[in-house]
Design a protein around this motif. Structure first.
Motif, PDB file in Angstrom:
ATOM      1  N   ASP A   1       0.836  -1.182   0.000  1.00 25.90           N
ATOM      2  CA  ASP A   1       0.000   0.000   0.000  1.00 25.90           C
ATOM      3  C   ASP A   1       0.880   1.243   0.000  1.00 25.90           C
ATOM      4  OD1 ASP A   1      -2.229   1.468  -0.020  1.00 25.90           O
ATOM      5  OD2 ASP A   1      -2.955   0.898   1.977  1.00 25.90           O
ATOM      6  N   ASP A   2       1.013   1.869  -1.163  1.00 22.64           N
ATOM      7  CA  ASP A   2       1.804   3.091  -1.334  1.00 22.64           C
ATOM      8  C   ASP A   2       3.199   2.949  -0.700  1.00 22.64           C
ATOM      9  OD1 ASP A   2       2.241   5.591  -2.329  1.00 22.64           O
ATOM     10  OD2 ASP A   2       1.455   6.604  -0.553  1.00 22.64           O
ATOM     11  N   VAL A   3       3.916   1.926  -1.074  1.00 22.86           N
ATOM     12  CA  VAL A   3       5.202   1.621  -0.443  1.00 22.86           C
ATOM     13  C   VAL A   3       6.356   2.340  -1.148  1.00 22.86           C
ATOM     14  CG1 VAL A   3       6.860  -0.209   0.058  1.00 22.86           C
ATOM     15  CG2 VAL A   3       4.416  -0.640   0.329  1.00 22.86           C
ATOM     16  N   SER A   4       7.133   3.078  -0.357  1.00 18.79           N
ATOM     17  CA  SER A   4       8.383   3.652  -0.856  1.00 18.79           C
ATOM     18  C   SER A   4       9.497   3.215   0.066  1.00 18.79           C
ATOM     19  CB  SER A   4       8.321   5.181  -0.865  1.00 18.79           C
ATOM     20  OG  SER A   4       7.320   5.613  -1.740  1.00 18.79           O
ATOM     21  N   PHE A   5      10.664   3.006  -0.507  1.00 16.48           N
ATOM     22  CA  PHE A   5      11.815   2.654   0.343  1.00 16.48           C
ATOM     23  C   PHE A   5      13.081   3.281  -0.205  1.00 16.48           C
ATOM     24  CE2 PHE A   5      15.311  -0.045   1.867  1.00 16.48           C
ATOM     25  CZ  PHE A   5      15.070   0.034   3.237  1.00 16.48           C
ATOM     26  N   GLN A   6      13.858   3.820   0.754  1.00 18.34           N
ATOM     27  CA  GLN A   6      15.130   4.420   0.394  1.00 18.34           C
ATOM     28  C   GLN A   6      16.200   3.782   1.277  1.00 18.34           C
ATOM     29  OE1 GLN A   6      15.680   8.562   1.571  1.00 18.34           O
ATOM     30  NE2 GLN A   6      16.506   8.965  -0.477  1.00 18.34           N
ATOM     31  N   TYR A   7      17.210   3.158   0.655  1.00 14.40           N
ATOM     32  CA  TYR A   7      18.301   2.585   1.443  1.00 14.40           C
ATOM     33  C   TYR A   7      19.090   3.721   2.075  1.00 14.40           C
ATOM     34  CZ  TYR A   7      17.438  -1.902  -0.790  1.00 14.40           C
ATOM     35  OH  TYR A   7      16.858  -3.061  -1.222  1.00 14.40           O
ATOM     36  N   ARG A   8      19.687   3.467   3.224  1.00 20.57           N
ATOM     37  CA  ARG A   8      20.414   4.523   3.917  1.00 20.57           C
ATOM     38  C   ARG A   8      21.568   5.052   3.063  1.00 20.57           C
ATOM     39  NH1 ARG A   8      23.219   3.193   9.389  1.00 20.57           N
ATOM     40  NH2 ARG A   8      24.731   2.635   7.804  1.00 20.57           N
TER      41      ARG A   8
ATOM     42  N   VAL B   1       4.679   2.222  -4.568  1.00 20.87           N
ATOM     43  CA  VAL B   1       4.220   0.972  -5.183  1.00 20.87           C
ATOM     44  C   VAL B   1       2.992   0.457  -4.436  1.00 20.87           C
ATOM     45  CG1 VAL B   1       4.789  -1.452  -5.585  1.00 20.87           C
ATOM     46  CG2 VAL B   1       6.482   0.333  -6.057  1.00 20.87           C
ATOM     47  N   SER B   2       1.918   0.228  -5.173  1.00 19.55           N
ATOM     48  CA  SER B   2       0.723  -0.374  -4.588  1.00 19.55           C
ATOM     49  C   SER B   2       0.321  -1.559  -5.449  1.00 19.55           C
ATOM     50  CB  SER B   2      -0.446   0.626  -4.566  1.00 19.55           C
ATOM     51  OG  SER B   2      -0.131   1.688  -3.700  1.00 19.55           O
TER      52      SER B   2
ATOM     53  N   THR C   1      14.588   4.036   4.945  1.00 21.04           N
ATOM     54  CA  THR C   1      13.316   4.630   5.329  1.00 21.04           C
ATOM     55  C   THR C   1      12.196   3.981   4.536  1.00 21.04           C
ATOM     56  OG1 THR C   1      14.616   6.640   5.306  1.00 21.04           O
ATOM     57  CG2 THR C   1      12.271   6.856   5.811  1.00 21.04           C
ATOM     58  N   LEU C   2      11.257   3.386   5.269  1.00 22.41           N
ATOM     59  CA  LEU C   2      10.116   2.729   4.638  1.00 22.41           C
ATOM     60  C   LEU C   2       8.872   3.555   4.910  1.00 22.41           C
ATOM     61  CD1 LEU C   2       8.885   0.076   3.316  1.00 22.41           C
ATOM     62  CD2 LEU C   2       8.541  -0.710   5.649  1.00 22.41           C
ATOM     63  N   SER C   3       8.123   3.851   3.857  1.00 16.03           N
ATOM     64  CA  SER C   3       6.813   4.463   4.090  1.00 16.03           C
ATOM     65  C   SER C   3       5.762   3.609   3.390  1.00 16.03           C
ATOM     66  CB  SER C   3       6.791   5.902   3.589  1.00 16.03           C
ATOM     67  OG  SER C   3       6.986   5.924   2.200  1.00 16.03           O
ATOM     68  N   GLY C   4       4.519   3.772   3.795  1.00 13.92           N
ATOM     69  CA  GLY C   4       3.476   2.890   3.305  1.00 13.92           C
ATOM     70  C   GLY C   4       3.511   1.584   4.084  1.00 13.92           C
ATOM     71  N   THR C   5       2.637   0.633   3.724  1.00 17.40           N
ATOM     72  CA  THR C   5       2.635  -0.627   4.477  1.00 17.40           C
ATOM     73  C   THR C   5       2.675  -1.831   3.552  1.00 17.40           C
ATOM     74  OG1 THR C   5       0.234  -0.553   4.510  1.00 17.40           O
ATOM     75  CG2 THR C   5       1.355   0.189   6.506  1.00 17.40           C
TER      76      THR C   5
ATOM     77  N   GLY D   1      12.092   2.093  -9.732  1.00 17.33           N
ATOM     78  CA  GLY D   1      11.413   2.021  -8.452  1.00 17.33           C
ATOM     79  C   GLY D   1       9.900   2.043  -8.531  1.00 17.33           C
ATOM     80  N   ARG D   2       9.362   2.233  -9.717  1.00 13.90           N
ATOM     81  CA  ARG D   2       7.903   2.311  -9.840  1.00 13.90           C
ATOM     82  C   ARG D   2       7.349   1.079 -10.537  1.00 13.90           C
ATOM     83  NH1 ARG D   2       5.511   7.183  -9.091  1.00 13.90           N
ATOM     84  NH2 ARG D   2       6.923   8.883  -8.528  1.00 13.90           N
ATOM     85  N   LEU D   3       6.140   0.717 -10.123  1.00 12.84           N
ATOM     86  CA  LEU D   3       5.439  -0.372 -10.791  1.00 12.84           C
ATOM     87  C   LEU D   3       4.756   0.252 -11.999  1.00 12.84           C
ATOM     88  CD1 LEU D   3       4.464  -3.292 -10.777  1.00 12.84           C
ATOM     89  CD2 LEU D   3       2.668  -2.641  -9.206  1.00 12.84           C
ATOM     90  N   VAL D   4       5.332   0.064 -13.196  1.00 16.96           N
ATOM     91  CA  VAL D   4       4.850   0.805 -14.353  1.00 16.96           C
ATOM     92  C   VAL D   4       3.825   0.043 -15.183  1.00 16.96           C
ATOM     93  CG1 VAL D   4       6.839   2.335 -14.576  1.00 16.96           C
ATOM     94  CG2 VAL D   4       6.895   0.087 -15.658  1.00 16.96           C
ATOM     95  N   ASP D   5       3.744  -1.256 -14.990  1.00 15.92           N
ATOM     96  CA  ASP D   5       2.726  -1.995 -15.736  1.00 15.92           C
ATOM     97  C   ASP D   5       2.440  -3.291 -14.999  1.00 15.92           C
ATOM     98  OD1 ASP D   5       0.907  -2.622 -17.663  1.00 15.92           O
ATOM     99  OD2 ASP D   5       2.338  -2.759 -19.319  1.00 15.92           O
ATOM    100  N   GLN D   6       1.232  -3.778 -15.096  1.00 15.64           N
ATOM    101  CA  GLN D   6       0.903  -5.085 -14.548  1.00 15.64           C
ATOM    102  C   GLN D   6      -0.332  -5.615 -15.236  1.00 15.64           C
ATOM    103  OE1 GLN D   6      -1.007  -5.352 -10.690  1.00 15.64           O
ATOM    104  NE2 GLN D   6      -0.748  -3.156 -10.386  1.00 15.64           N
ATOM    105  N   GLY D   7      -0.397  -6.943 -15.348  1.00 21.08           N
ATOM    106  CA  GLY D   7      -1.572  -7.537 -15.982  1.00 21.08           C
ATOM    107  C   GLY D   7      -1.231  -8.853 -16.639  1.00 21.08           C
TER     108      GLY D   7
END
Lengths: 282, 606
Positions: B7-14, B26-27, B64-68, B223-229
């Motif tokens: 659910d709206d996940v972003s992550f940045q390595y230190r 990313v959702s 840093t992780l945001s979203g779940t 880093g983005r989910l640009v297509d799925q299906g």
């Protein structure tokens, strides 16, 4: 439970070992020494070493050396043990016997005299130094034989399980086993790194300075490669409950029999007896 | 509720700069027993996505992780890696690093996790055997894990994960470091896992193998989910759009047939070779499949390849190799000896295992691709080129000199060899220093070294990272650094061992362009490769080795039209060639273009 009957873990582990060519490697076998609990073997070896060092003169350690050697033969690991003893023991024996025979401070009684030596004309070889050298030689031989027979008749996995059952933390056990496995891996990688560097013009057969440089060039990828592998390995271990606290199962059964317990007590008692004898009779 | 929810996940390595994210907003949802594929270029965030599922992020990796992220209703932040192990397992790329390193037999390796869980011994044994059987490695139960091949080792690691009985399996490029045989072994065991009740998430660049098994395909980029299906639809978009994934040949063929109106646009695209053959068959005239027909393309090769074909039709054969031994397309000629001459070369390791068994051949220019299964003798052959190994029997002459008379360091002036594993080759603090090392050993003057380094950096697109430490780069970039550091030596002969391994679509193209440049500069390039599409595209000559002998030696068209002989050494021609063979094309197809040309000719004749 369909598969329960056709798997003998003891046998599998016995078969899987013995291929890395390491000199301190486990030698599979089924002698009474192999069957002893690893902790028993450790306790007996350490006790023997203590006793050998408690004896003030060489006949005691000489008897222990012979007795331990008989155990080595009975365990069927003579070749593996003698190979190491010969390599380390021969130069050691030669230097001990020569140096102490000639220069031991308590030297009085001449055993031999060698004439016709340049500069000093003749050289005396003394009984006191000879006996002192024998004392140390037999002590060290006892130590080597006792520890070697323990090492080569004990599968590392059994050793760690036996120690964990006596309370050693599982992480120590892991580090011990992983370190043993790491040596052949590092050797293989060192060869490929060196090949890659020679391919880029590194001359390993040149001057000393270049050789030292090439050693550094070897160590860096070796260490970094090991560290990279460590991250993956740490995660793989965590995912398999490595840090979990609580009861663990040991697939391999390492029996600790009444005989084992009796032998351990006997060994400790022997150390005490010899120590008391030494204190009392000096 | 879905089994896995991002659910709206972003992550940045230190270690990342402020404005850079490994995952960004990313959702997605993944359902129970779904088989999801993930693809995308290097550094797209594929591994980071994987690491979230067994909670390695945030429990192991700093950042840093945001979203779940929730798996089976459990938030990744509120669990531990050990607890998650019975819900989700992750198989890593490297087959050897992920073993415990403390087992002396295969069964101990599988049992390790179960012993830690404190399960009863009976159950441990039962689970071990069950999963070793599932991975087809029951017979290896008493082997030392260190002595397994890559494919075996990878299946052992998977058995150990499955023994923990997770619901979700995450496979992060499980076959990218394996040879084709190992890749088959791994894909065979994972292809049916969703039917066994597992939820499978598979990251791979090998879409040709992967796509047909998938329920859905995800594409990550930056880093983005640009297509799925549906994989067919996603690949359709990818083929139309950006240069970020290696679109399978079957899809390219299918798209062209639809675009040119041969096939109804609404029909799903072909993912398997037989589907593509079925689509093509009605549009290829019978004349195209007749050996007597003189086609339009490649007429200069007609005479030679016609002969070859008749000889191959009747034999399974090694004769072609013997005939072609010295046949060199290209530069050979004149009085000078060719650059590389192998004369009756035999080589045995430890006087026991014979790795080369009578190799005679000579190369003088162009790009020679060595193909064949692991253990066929390819690497042993390569090490003879710069004297790292000297023949047990016979001679190897490099530019007229016997390798026995020179040290490796001296031969390095003539032959630059880049090895398969970059981590064995890099040991400087910066990319530039690394590249400089080779030419400096050769005592070139400073200006020349500067120029050579510049060219190598440019060819491998390393300009942006030239000051960085090679170990801060990803595997694919490290590999390019290793190649660049050999190119900079400016040797007349360049040997590259698996240069495209682990590279994404742009990386593979870049290496291909570099090989073409080297050949244009008049160098001899020898490439060891499992990538048959690469060989088709860039080789002037292909040598297939099997069990230490030359099985086939000729142009790509000649060699790849002999699938039966190639099968002996586990080489499968590229999909386009296989489609052509199945159609019975008289002229072997090397690329999708060749196939479509056959269609065009058929149409023209009508």
């Amino acid at each position: 439970m369909a598969h329960e009957t056709d798997i003998d873990v003891n046998e599998i582990i016995e078969r899987s070992s013995g291929r890395s060519g390491n000199v301190f490697e486990y030698q599979p076998g089924d002698s009474f020494v192999h069957r002893l609990n690893p902790v028993t073997k450790l306790v007996i070896s350490v006790s023997l070493v203590f006793i050998a060092f408690l004896f003030p003169t060489y006949p005691g350690p000489a008897v222990l050396t012979v007795a331990t050697f008989v155990v080595v033969v009975l365990a069927g690991v003579t070749k593996a043990v003698l190979r190491i003893v010969a390599v380390i023991g021969t130069p050691l024996a030669a230097s001990l016997l020569i140096i102490h025979g000639l220069f031991y401070p308590g030297n009085e009684t001449v055993l031999y005299t060698v004439g016709g030596v340049p500069v000093v004309e003749q050289v005396h070889y003394y009984r006191e130094g000879f006996e002192f050298a024998l004392l140390y030689l037999f002590r060290i031989l006892t130590l080597m034989l006792a520890l070697l027979v323990t090492i080569v008749t004990t599968h590392p996995k059994r050793l760690t399980i036996a120690l964990m059952e006596k309370g050693m933390p599982s992480k120590f056990a892991y580090v011990f086993l992983a370190a043993l496995q790491l040596i052949p891996q590092l050797q293989a990688r060192a060869v490929s790194i060196l090949d890659a560097q020679r391919a880029r013009g590194l001359d390993t057969k040149a001057t000393l300075r270049r050789r030292v440089r090439s050693l550094f060039a070897l160590m860096i990828p070796l260490l970094i490669g090991t560290l990279i592998a460590t991250e993956t390995r740490a995660l793989a271990l965590e995912s398999r409950g490595f840090s979990r606290v609580g009861e663990r199962t040991f697939l391999l059964d390492v029996p600790d029999t009444a005989l084992d317990r009796a032998l351990r007590w006997l060994a400790v008692a022997a150390v005490v007896v010899v120590a008391v004898w030494r204190v009392v009779f000096g | 509720m879905s089994l896995i929810e991002f659910d709206d996940v972003s992550f940045q390595y230190r270690t990342q700069p402020d404005d850079e994210y490994a995952l960004e907003s990313v959702s997605c949802r993944i359902e129970r027993e779904e088989f999801v594929g993930i693809t995308g270029p290097s550094h797209a965030g594929k591994s980071t996505f994987c690491r979230c599922i067994p909670s390695y992020i945030p429990n192991f990796f700093d950042g840093t992780l945001s979203g779940t992220v929730t798996v089976d209703g459990v938030d990744a932040r509120e669990t531990t890696i050990g607890e998650m192990a019975t819900t989700a397992g992750l198989l890593f790329e490297n087959p050897f690093d992920q073993l415990t390193g403390a087992s002396t037999s295969v069964i101990e390796e599988v049992a390790f996790g179960l012993e830690n869980l404190g399960l009863p011994a009976d159950e441990i044994l039962e689970r071990c055997v069950e999963n070793l059987e599932r991975m087809n490695i029951r017979d290896l139960i008493d082997r030392n894990p260190q002595q397994l091949s890559g494919g075996q080792s990878q299946r052992l690691a998977l058995a150990a994960i499955l023994a923990m009985q997770p619901e979700v399996l995450v496979l992060d490029e499980p076959a990218s470091q394996l040879d084709p045989h190992g890749t088959d072994e791994v894909f065979d065991v994972i292809s049916g896992m969703d039917d066994e009740g597992y939820t499978v998430i598979l990251v791979s660049q090998q879409l040709g193998r992967m796509a047909r098994h998938l329920d859905r395909l995800f594409v990550l980029d930056n880093g983005r989910l640009v297509d799925q299906g549906d994989p067919r639809e996603v690949l359709d978009h990818e083929a139309a759009g950006a240069d970020r994934v290696l679109v399978p040949d079957t899809v390219t063929v299918g798209r062209r047939l639809r675009r040119q109106g041969y096939i109804d646009r609404d029909r799903p695209l072909p993912l398997r070779v037989d589907e593509a053959v079925e689509e093509l068959r009605p549009h290829v005239a019978p004349a195209e499949t007749d050996a007597q027909t003189n086609g339009l393309g490649g007429s200069d090769e007609r005479a030679g390849s016609g002969n070859e074909r008749s000889s191959m039709a009747e034999s399974g054969g090694d004769e072609l190799a013997a005939e072609k031994g010295n046949g060199e397309p290209g530069v050979e000629g004149g009085d000078d000896e060719p650059a590389v001459v192998f004369d009756g070369v035999r080589f045995a390791y430890n006087e026991e295992i014979e790795a080369l068994r009578g190799i005679s051949c000579s190369f003088d220019g162009g790009c020679v691709c060595l193909v064949g299964q692991n253990g066929a003798g390819k690497s042993t052959f390569a090490k003879h080129l710069n004297g790292l190994l000297k023949p047990t029997e016979g001679t190897v002459r490099i530019r007229g000199t016997d390798t026995r008379d020179y040290r490796v360091a001296q031969l390095a002036r003539d032959v630059g060899l880049s090895f398969q594993n970059p981590d064995d080759q890099l040991f400087h603090d910066s990319v530039e220093e690394e590249i400089r090392y080779g030419p400096r050993n050769l005592d070139y003057d400073v200006d020349r070294i500067d120029d050579l380094v510049e060219v190598a950096v440019e060819r491998m697109h390393l300009d942006e990272v030239r000051e960085k430490n090679p170990y801060d780069l990803g595997h694919s970039q490290r590999k390019r650094v290793a190649v660049a550091s050999v190119l900079a030596m400016d040797t007349p002969i360049v040997v590259l061992d698996e240069p495209t391994g682990g590279q994404d679509a742009p990386g593979t193209r870049m290496l291909g362009a570099a090989v073409n440049d080297l050949v244009a500069d008049g160098k001899l390039v020898v490439v060891i490769t499992h990538d048959m599409s690469f060989a088709c595209e860039h080789a002037t000559r292909v040598v297939a080795l099997g069990e230490g002998q030359i099985l086939l030696d000729g142009t790509p068209r000649e060699v790849f039209s002999r699938p039966d002989t190639l099968a002996k050494t586990d080489v499968q021609p590229p999909a386009a060639t296989r489609i052509g063979t199945r159609l019975g094309l008289s002229e072997p197809a090397l690329s999708v273009e060749d196939l479509l040309a056959a269609v065009d000719r058929s149409t023209a004749e009508e």
